[in-house]
Design an enzyme around this catalytic site. Structure first.
Site, short mmCIF file in Angstrom:
data_model
loop_
_atom_site.label_atom_id
_atom_site.label_comp_id
_atom_site.label_asym_id
_atom_site.label_seq_id
_atom_site.Cartn_x
_atom_site.Cartn_y
_atom_site.Cartn_z
CB SER A 1 -0.98 0.00 1.17
OG SER A 1 -2.02 -0.92 0.94
CB VAL A 2 4.45 2.06 -0.10
CG1 VAL A 2 5.31 3.22 -0.58
CG2 VAL A 2 4.77 1.73 1.36
#
Length: 399
Positions: A117-118
């Protein structure tokens, strides 16, 4: 790690060894290997670094092995902490220079690592560029750009609601609940084989099936990965370009990345904005440095400064406690970035299994950690990451 203790790992001396299960490659124990070899597991698109100069990362190495902090399980030094939480790559930036850089679990400086999810924050940086150019208005309805969503729960939602994950659309983020939206996303995004013929085959099909709204738009923050994909489809619609090309042209090339990045693709050729981005440790550090420098690199403004400053303009955004996402006692979420506290300059990028970018522009400090921890989400792990970042930030003030 070796092929004796982990017989599923690809072994050039043993071509008949057990293979990695197609539907489990992104979970333990396989992710210890696959997070560094994602393009060997699923289709991907190149994010070209371009022919330009590389953004320098000067080195000012310091011995951080003696830095310690109070973790949930007791006092830990930095090396103890890194060993205990399945670290693959670790880098500390202070005042524009690399203070410490480590590679573990076989990671190499030239090898890309899955960011999970970066990826949302990388997408956000490019989204902010398009907002600055006037191509997207955050106050406009989502359906202004994607009229097909008029028949979904996104009817009436603003783009800003999606940026902040405060739309009221029903999306079950559970990784383990059978038939959850998140499980359906695993098939739709192309990570797993299409074993459920009644489930969506692409991310766009999944979005079109989100017809339920569980609360009014803007009422409550709730972490929903699919929101980032809605943003990416808006970006593609207004530019006519694929997400991988947008990231390359608007961010990776002008930033001065050293290596290509890449991103996973679904069966329709859509790049997974919410979790499919892969890059090297040092290029994640360049991304962090770009944000610390107010969006500037090579003497030019790349990501709008106002967009970066918006991450911490959290007074008008919901503050949530540990019972919500991320184990941030006073944290918040805005424009696809995490905010440590309303009165803090710190903003962060999180990814499951322990991907972290911690950035404090006032202290000119960043900590990047790539990992393959055993649990997707762990409150103690985030607590320890914050404690380590605080201790290292203090160390760097005098280093």
């Amino acid at each position: 790690m070796n092929s004796t203790t982990q017989p599923w790992r690809r072994d050039p001396k043993n071509p008949g060894a057990p293979i990695i299960p197609r539907g489990e490659w992104d979970f333990p124990p396989y992710h210890r290997w696959t997070f560094q070899h994602v393009r060997e597991m699923v289709p991907t698109a190149q994010i070209w670094r371009g022919p330009g100069s590389v953004l320098p990362l000067p080195e000012r190495k310091r011995d951080i092995d003696g830095v310690s902090f109070e973790a949930r399980a007791g006092r830990r030094t930095v090396p103890q902490w890194l060993d205990e939480c399945a670290t693959d790559g670790f880098l500390v930036l202070s005042r524009g220079a690399v203070i410490d850089e480590r590679y573990m679990n076989g990671l190499k400086p030239y090898r890309q690592h899955l960011a999970m999810s970066v990826s949302k924050s990388v997408t956000s940086a490019v989204f902010g560029i398009l907002v600055e150019r006037g191509l997207i208005d955050p106050e406009a309805p989502v359906t202004h750009y994607l009229p097909e969503l008029e028949a979904t729960g996104y009817r009436g939602a603003k783009v800003q609601h999606v940026l902040d994950m405060t739309s009221g659309v029903l999306f079950d983020e559970s990784y383990t609940t059978p038939g959850s939206h998140m499980q359906k996303l695993g098939q739709a995004c192309g990570w797993f084989e299409a074993t459920e013929p009644t489930w969506p085959m692409t991310v766009w099909q999944l979005i079109l099936e989100l017809t339920e709204q569980e609360r009014p738009h803007g009422q409550l923050f709730q972490y929903r990965s699919i929101e980032t994909d809605v943003l990416a489809f808006i970006m593609q619609r207004v530019t006519g370009k694929h997400l991988a090309d947008l990231i390359s042209e608007e961010l990776w090339v002008p930033m001065g990345a050293e290596d290509d990045a890449y991103i996973t693709l679904d069966r329709g050729g859509y790049a997974l904005a919410d979790g499919g981005f892969n890059a090297t440790l040092r290029d994640f550090a360049r991304f962090a440095l770009l944000l610390l420098n107010g969006g500037k690199a090579h003497g030019r403004q790349i990501v709008p400064k106002a967009w970066i400053e918006s991450f911490n303009a959290s007074a008008d955004h919901e503050v949530f406690g540990n019972e919500r996402q991320g184990a941030l006692p006073n944290g918040a979420y805005h424009n696809q970035f995490w905010i440590e506290a309303p009165d803090s300059p710190v903003f962060m990028c999180f990814g499951i299994f322990g991907q972290y970018l911690y950035m404090d522009p006032e202290a000119e400090f960043a900590m990047i950690k790539l990992s393959t921890d055993a649990e997707p989400v762990n409150e103690d792990r985030t607590f320890d990451m914050l404690a380590a970042a605080h201790a290292l930030r203090e160390f760097c003030k005098t280093a």
